[in-house]
Write a protein that holds these residues in place. Structure first.
Motif, PDB file in Angstrom:
ATOM      1  N   THR A   1       0.812  -1.215   0.000  1.00 60.67           N
ATOM      2  CA  THR A   1       0.000   0.000   0.000  1.00 60.67           C
ATOM      3  C   THR A   1       0.848   1.268   0.000  1.00 60.67           C
ATOM      4  OG1 THR A   1      -0.096   0.222   2.435  1.00 60.67           O
ATOM      5  CG2 THR A   1      -1.707  -1.248   1.386  1.00 60.67           C
ATOM      6  N   ARG A   2       2.172   1.135   0.082  1.00 59.50           N
ATOM      7  CA  ARG A   2       3.052   2.296   0.215  1.00 59.50           C
ATOM      8  C   ARG A   2       3.338   2.933  -1.140  1.00 59.50           C
ATOM      9  NH1 ARG A   2       3.646   4.902   4.331  1.00 59.50           N
ATOM     10  NH2 ARG A   2       5.906   5.113   4.342  1.00 59.50           N
ATOM     11  N   PRO A   3       3.582   4.249  -1.154  1.00 62.18           N
ATOM     12  CA  PRO A   3       3.991   4.906  -2.404  1.00 62.18           C
ATOM     13  C   PRO A   3       5.288   4.311  -2.946  1.00 62.18           C
ATOM     14  CG  PRO A   3       3.403   6.529  -0.729  1.00 62.18           C
ATOM     15  CD  PRO A   3       3.458   5.194  -0.038  1.00 62.18           C
ATOM     16  N   ALA A   4       5.496   4.452  -4.240  1.00 68.96           N
ATOM     17  CA  ALA A   4       6.631   3.807  -4.903  1.00 68.96           C
ATOM     18  C   ALA A   4       7.966   4.241  -4.311  1.00 68.96           C
ATOM     19  CB  ALA A   4       6.599   4.097  -6.402  1.00 68.96           C
ATOM     20  N   GLU A   5       8.101   5.545  -3.967  1.00 71.24           N
ATOM     21  CA  GLU A   5       9.391   6.005  -3.440  1.00 71.24           C
ATOM     22  C   GLU A   5       9.698   5.373  -2.078  1.00 71.24           C
ATOM     23  OE1 GLU A   5       6.756   7.859  -4.054  1.00 71.24           O
ATOM     24  OE2 GLU A   5       6.521   9.547  -2.653  1.00 71.24           O
ATOM     25  N   TRP A   6       8.650   5.144  -1.282  1.00 74.65           N
ATOM     26  CA  TRP A   6       8.860   4.496   0.016  1.00 74.65           C
ATOM     27  C   TRP A   6       9.114   3.007  -0.148  1.00 74.65           C
ATOM     28  CZ3 TRP A   6      10.398   6.658   4.224  1.00 74.65           C
ATOM     29  CH2 TRP A   6      10.101   8.006   4.466  1.00 74.65           C
ATOM     30  N   GLN A   7       8.501   2.395  -1.151  1.00 74.77           N
ATOM     31  CA  GLN A   7       8.796   0.987  -1.413  1.00 74.77           C
ATOM     32  C   GLN A   7      10.254   0.807  -1.803  1.00 74.77           C
ATOM     33  OE1 GLN A   7       6.092  -0.701  -4.264  1.00 74.77           O
ATOM     34  NE2 GLN A   7       4.419  -0.852  -2.800  1.00 74.77           N
ATOM     35  N   ARG A   8      10.771   1.735  -2.616  1.00 70.60           N
ATOM     36  CA  ARG A   8      12.182   1.657  -2.990  1.00 70.60           C
ATOM     37  C   ARG A   8      13.068   1.778  -1.755  1.00 70.60           C
ATOM     38  NH1 ARG A   8      10.323   4.609  -7.541  1.00 70.60           N
ATOM     39  NH2 ARG A   8      10.796   6.602  -6.518  1.00 70.60           N
ATOM     40  N   TYR A   9      12.718   2.706  -0.867  1.00 71.10           N
ATOM     41  CA  TYR A   9      13.516   2.909   0.341  1.00 71.10           C
ATOM     42  C   TYR A   9      13.469   1.668   1.243  1.00 71.10           C
ATOM     43  CZ  TYR A   9      14.676   4.256   5.095  1.00 71.10           C
ATOM     44  OH  TYR A   9      15.203   4.276   6.348  1.00 71.10           O
ATOM     45  N   HIS A  10      12.281   1.231   1.586  1.00 73.45           N
ATOM     46  CA  HIS A  10      12.168   0.144   2.560  1.00 73.45           C
ATOM     47  C   HIS A  10      12.756  -1.169   2.039  1.00 73.45           C
ATOM     48  CE1 HIS A  10      10.095   2.269   5.708  1.00 73.45           C
ATOM     49  NE2 HIS A  10       9.229   2.752   4.843  1.00 73.45           N
ATOM     50  N   SER A  11      12.657  -1.416   0.753  1.00 72.57           N
ATOM     51  CA  SER A  11      13.221  -2.649   0.218  1.00 72.57           C
ATOM     52  C   SER A  11      14.746  -2.636   0.266  1.00 72.57           C
ATOM     53  CB  SER A  11      12.739  -2.884  -1.216  1.00 72.57           C
ATOM     54  OG  SER A  11      13.207  -1.845  -2.073  1.00 72.57           O
ATOM     55  N   ARG A  12      15.374  -1.463   0.332  1.00 73.18           N
ATOM     56  CA  ARG A  12      16.834  -1.347   0.425  1.00 73.18           C
ATOM     57  C   ARG A  12      17.335  -1.336   1.863  1.00 73.18           C
ATOM     58  NH1 ARG A  12      18.877   3.573  -1.179  1.00 73.18           N
ATOM     59  NH2 ARG A  12      20.951   2.620  -1.108  1.00 73.18           N
ATOM     60  N   TYR A  13      16.486  -0.915   2.799  1.00 67.04           N
ATOM     61  CA  TYR A  13      16.943  -0.677   4.168  1.00 67.04           C
ATOM     62  C   TYR A  13      16.401  -1.671   5.190  1.00 67.04           C
ATOM     63  CZ  TYR A  13      19.140   3.870   3.203  1.00 67.04           C
ATOM     64  OH  TYR A  13      19.968   4.880   2.761  1.00 67.04           O
TER      65      TYR A  13
END
Length: 311
Positions: free
Chosen positions: A244-256
């Motif tokens: 459900t997260r915005p794309a920019e947050w998905q990119r962040y969380h998948s890296r961190y």
């Protein structure tokens, strides 16, 4: 017989004093029971301002001696709450040793509190801090920021001691970073996005081996450091909430960070006796939802931790 006893007693008394024996402190017999290691979740939160979850911090208490990991906001008051619930080692003045996983603000915003409040409440020992490169500079700047407070408390008439506010900071590398009669602490690097140094820790106590991930993506070093450990404390985010997260947050969380699906796979390889979820990112899901996600791929014992849980 009584007269003979009276003549001998003074010599027994003198010999006892000479040996260093204290009548107030009877000797501890070898093999006497030691207190099992306790894990206390002082804070299970994230940068989200959840009033029920303080910033990330864990205490491992061995023989009433506390070893802290991270100092998220609220750490001292959470320790005081645990003390009120019967964890004797978490008396505020006992908080004098901490290991830092990395320097993100949600893991370090409680640092001034941990330096100053236990000192005001009669801690005499300097605070010992073990963490990544940068912890010395952070320590120096905090002490500089509070120098007026320290000056007034030392010389303005308030009862105080001249040692309890001091900090001895150690910038660590992977390997054994601390050892005493209660614990051996080993640091290992984890993958936390752009951070050059982020650590997990392995605590070896007389009765349990405990591994804590800190913040990270799935990291092989955790599997190696646990390898059937008694307890693995690991961060996690909900795979369902992630969608459900915005794309920019998905990119962040998948890296961190580590998803529930990824953690299930990691834990299956690490094989802990107990998996404890902390630093949970729910995004509209619940503890039960998160546990279902992990259990879909992991058959071991798992719990979703809350502040002041004890294991």
């Amino acid at each position: 017989m009584r007269c003979e006893l009276l003549r001998v007693l003074p010599f027994v008394f003198a010999a006892t004093l000479a040996s260093g024996f204290s009548f107030r402190d009877p000797p501890v017999e070898s093999g006497s029971a030691r207190t099992p290691a306790q894990i206390v979740l002082l804070g299970t939160g994230t940068p989200n301002a959840d009033p029920d979850r303080s910033g990330p911090s864990v205490a491992i208490v061995v023989n009433d001696t506390p070893y802290l990991i991270d100092f998220g906001p609220g750490i001292v008051r959470r320790a005081a709450a645990a003390f009120q619930r019967g964890i004797k080692g978490l008396a505020v003045k006992n908080l004098n040793r901490v290991f830092v996983t990395h320097l993100h603000s949600d893991h370090t915003a409680g640092y001034p509190d941990l330096i100053l409040t236990p000192w005001v409440l009669e801690r005499r020992e300097p605070l010992e801090v073990y963490g990544p490169k940068g912890i010395k500079a952070m320590t120096r700047h905090i002490l500089k920021a509070y120098r007026e407070d320290i000056h007034i408390r030392l010389g303005g008439g308030e009862p105080s001691n001249k040692t309890g506010y001091k900090v001895i900071s150690h910038e660590i590398k992977p390997g054994i970073v601390y050892k005493d009669e209660n614990v051996t602490v080993k640091a290992f690097l984890v993958n936390h996005g752009s951070w050059r140094e982020a650590f997990g820790f392995r605590f070896e106590t007389p009765d349990r081996t405990i591994v804590i991930s800190g913040d990270c993506r799935p990291s092989p070093s955790i599997i190696q450091s646990c390898n059937g450990c008694d307890v693995l404390i690991h961060e996690v985010y909900s795979q369902t909430g992630f969608a459900t997260r915005p794309a920019e947050w998905q990119r962040y969380h998948s890296r961190y960070h580590t998803s529930s699906r990824e953690l299930a796979e990691l834990a299956s390889k690490a094989r802990p006796g107990l998996l404890v979820l902390y630093h949970q990112l729910f995004w509209g899901t619940s503890d039960d939802d998160l546990l279902k996600e992990v259990r879909a791929g992991y058959a071991g014992k798992v719990v979703s931790g809350r502040d002041l849980d004890v294991y």
